[in-house]
Design a protein around this motif. Structure first.
Motif, PDB file in Angstrom:
ATOM      1  N   TRP A  68       0.852  -1.185   0.000  1.00 31.97           N
ATOM      2  CA  TRP A  68       0.000   0.000   0.000  1.00 31.97           C
ATOM      3  C   TRP A  68       0.884   1.230   0.000  1.00 31.97           C
ATOM      4  O   TRP A  68       1.823   1.327   0.787  1.00 31.97           O
ATOM      5  CB  TRP A  68      -0.829   0.069   1.272  1.00 31.97           C
ATOM      6  N   TYR A  69       0.557   2.188  -0.859  1.00 30.59           N
ATOM      7  CA  TYR A  69       1.180   3.506  -0.842  1.00 30.59           C
ATOM      8  C   TYR A  69       0.081   4.484  -0.462  1.00 30.59           C
ATOM      9  O   TYR A  69      -0.899   4.631  -1.197  1.00 30.59           O
ATOM     10  CB  TYR A  69       1.753   3.852  -2.226  1.00 30.59           C
ATOM     11  N   LEU A  70       0.214   5.106   0.693  1.00 30.76           N
ATOM     12  CA  LEU A  70      -0.824   5.994   1.218  1.00 30.76           C
ATOM     13  C   LEU A  70      -0.278   7.407   1.384  1.00 30.76           C
ATOM     14  O   LEU A  70       0.880   7.582   1.758  1.00 30.76           O
ATOM     15  CB  LEU A  70      -1.332   5.475   2.563  1.00 30.76           C
ATOM     16  N   THR A  71      -1.129   8.388   1.150  1.00 33.63           N
ATOM     17  CA  THR A  71      -0.680   9.775   1.237  1.00 33.63           C
ATOM     18  C   THR A  71      -0.934  10.409   2.595  1.00 33.63           C
ATOM     19  O   THR A  71      -0.462  11.512   2.840  1.00 33.63           O
ATOM     20  CB  THR A  71      -1.357  10.633   0.148  1.00 33.63           C
ATOM     21  N   SER A  72      -1.658   9.737   3.498  1.00 37.27           N
ATOM     22  CA  SER A  72      -1.945  10.338   4.799  1.00 37.27           C
ATOM     23  C   SER A  72      -2.148   9.268   5.866  1.00 37.27           C
ATOM     24  O   SER A  72      -3.083   8.463   5.777  1.00 37.27           O
ATOM     25  CB  SER A  72      -3.193  11.207   4.720  1.00 37.27           C
ATOM     26  N   ARG A  73      -1.292   9.277   6.849  1.00 31.78           N
ATOM     27  CA  ARG A  73      -1.436   8.337   7.967  1.00 31.78           C
ATOM     28  C   ARG A  73      -2.718   8.624   8.754  1.00 31.78           C
ATOM     29  O   ARG A  73      -3.448   7.702   9.116  1.00 31.78           O
ATOM     30  CB  ARG A  73      -0.216   8.442   8.884  1.00 31.78           C
ATOM     31  N   SER A  74      -3.004   9.886   9.012  1.00 29.92           N
ATOM     32  CA  SER A  74      -4.193  10.220   9.802  1.00 29.92           C
ATOM     33  C   SER A  74      -5.477   9.831   9.064  1.00 29.92           C
ATOM     34  O   SER A  74      -6.422   9.329   9.686  1.00 29.92           O
ATOM     35  CB  SER A  74      -4.203  11.711  10.165  1.00 29.92           C
ATOM     36  N   GLU A  75      -5.530  10.012   7.738  1.00 23.35           N
ATOM     37  CA  GLU A  75      -6.704   9.575   6.982  1.00 23.35           C
ATOM     38  C   GLU A  75      -6.846   8.062   7.020  1.00 23.35           C
ATOM     39  O   GLU A  75      -7.954   7.538   7.123  1.00 23.35           O
ATOM     40  CB  GLU A  75      -6.629  10.042   5.529  1.00 23.35           C
TER      41      GLU A  75
END
Length: 124
Positions: A68-75
């Motif tokens: 997984w490549y995610l742009t926001s840890r909090s989201e």
């Protein structure tokens, strides 16, 4: 946008396998539109992955790794319930080894996630 599916055969030792390799799948639909929330985008990507697997004669049980490549840890943390629901709908009780990477962004700035995975099928 659906990325191309690549199929090729490879023999390693005594265990012949057929590999299905997909390009990374983002949460954009067939028209290139993105839902505004991360859980929705992950759901779109997972449904596309399952569709492409089915076209190749495979299922979620054949996934050998998921990145997984995610742009926001909090989201990601806030979207846990929605992502879990999308996972159950598509992958069920299959839990392949996974890596989550938080990155600054993706090429398409509307994308919040990108899922990448190879799959292995026993040769019949």
């Amino acid at each position: 946008m659906v990325k191309a599916t690549w199929l090729f055969a490879r023999r390693r030792g005594r265990w012949p396998r057929r590999w299905i390799v997909l390009a990374g799948q983002t949460g954009g639909d067939e028209k290139g539109e993105y839902q505004s929330d991360l859980a929705g985008q992950v759901g779109v990507a997972l449904r596309r992955i399952i569709k492409l697997l089915g076209e190749a004669g495979a299922g979620p049980e054949h996934i050998v790794r998921l990145t997984w490549y995610l742009t926001s840890r909090s989201e990601y943390e806030a979207a846990g319930a929605g992502i879990g629901a999308a996972w159950r709908e598509t992958l069920g009780r299959n839990f392949p080894p996974s890596t989550l990477l938080y990155i600054e962004g993706l090429v398409d700035i509307r994308a919040k996630s990108r899922l990448k995975l190879p799959r292995s099928l026993p040769t019949t």
